[in-house]
Design a protein around this motif. Sequence first.
Motif, short mmCIF file in Angstrom:
data_model
loop_
_atom_site.label_atom_id
_atom_site.label_comp_id
_atom_site.label_asym_id
_atom_site.label_seq_id
_atom_site.Cartn_x
_atom_site.Cartn_y
_atom_site.Cartn_z
N GLU A 6 -2.03 -0.88 -3.75
CA GLU A 6 -3.31 -0.30 -3.41
C GLU A 6 -3.16 1.03 -2.67
OE1 GLU A 6 -5.85 -3.16 -1.51
OE2 GLU A 6 -4.95 -4.80 -2.64
N HIS A 7 -4.07 1.94 -2.98
CA HIS A 7 -4.13 3.23 -2.30
C HIS A 7 -5.02 3.05 -1.07
CE1 HIS A 7 -5.77 7.53 -2.10
NE2 HIS A 7 -4.54 7.57 -1.67
N ASP A 8 -4.42 2.57 0.00
CA ASP A 8 -5.18 2.23 1.20
C ASP A 8 -4.22 2.12 2.38
OD1 ASP A 8 -7.28 1.59 2.83
OD2 ASP A 8 -7.93 -0.15 1.66
N ALA A 42 -6.20 -3.00 3.88
CA ALA A 42 -5.98 -3.72 2.63
C ALA A 42 -5.69 -5.20 2.88
CB ALA A 42 -4.81 -3.08 1.86
N THR A 55 0.84 -1.20 0.00
CA THR A 55 0.00 0.00 0.00
C THR A 55 0.88 1.24 0.00
OG1 THR A 55 -0.11 0.14 2.43
CG2 THR A 55 -1.77 -1.22 1.32
#
Length: 210
Positions: free
Chosen positions: A155-157, A162, A105
């Motif tokens: 992932e943008h989290d 995530a 992430t």
Amino acid sequence: MDGRGDVQRGDAAERLVAESTAAHLLVVGSHGLDESGARLEFGSTAEAAIALAACPVAVVRESRGPGRDGGIVVGVDSAGVADHALRWALHEAGLRGVPLLAVHTWREVAAEDWNDLTSDISDPDRERDAHRLLAERLAGATERFPDVELHRSVEHDRPVRALLAHAARAELLVIGSRGHAGFTGMLLGSTSRALAHCAPCPLLVVRPPA
């Protein structure tokens, strides 16, 4: 496989940590009891084991949710803490004959950005850097473990959210953790601690070798 049993006196956490110095893997259950005998979802023995054991620690809890058909999931960080965990995850995936998903992430916000409400907006440069970093961490994995079906996800989290999403159907979640400094100086990261408390599947916590 040879096996043996042993009954020892003393505090369970202290005895397990002591035994871990000569062990390849320490396996503990997640549940515990409080002083009144009431059941805890995450006990002090498991907490001490993942913070202090000299070897990787597997925390096993009762199965929750849907079937476990999602293979193995490993979290890959930006600082290299999880590099040893990645090797464990690749080895486990090869032994089990299941796919491995490596998750990274990139929503980590610098301290000076906390007051900037735009700091959480998707940044193409940061996203490209995240993809490049994961590729670097996985470099050579296919050659070393040719039989492992390797997937990757950037992932943008937040890391915990995530990884929990992917762990919902996984048969094992593998994460790295920093070293330890004895009972008076536990150094267990917030991500490791949170996942140890709420992961829906067995969790393997691997710290870099001493």
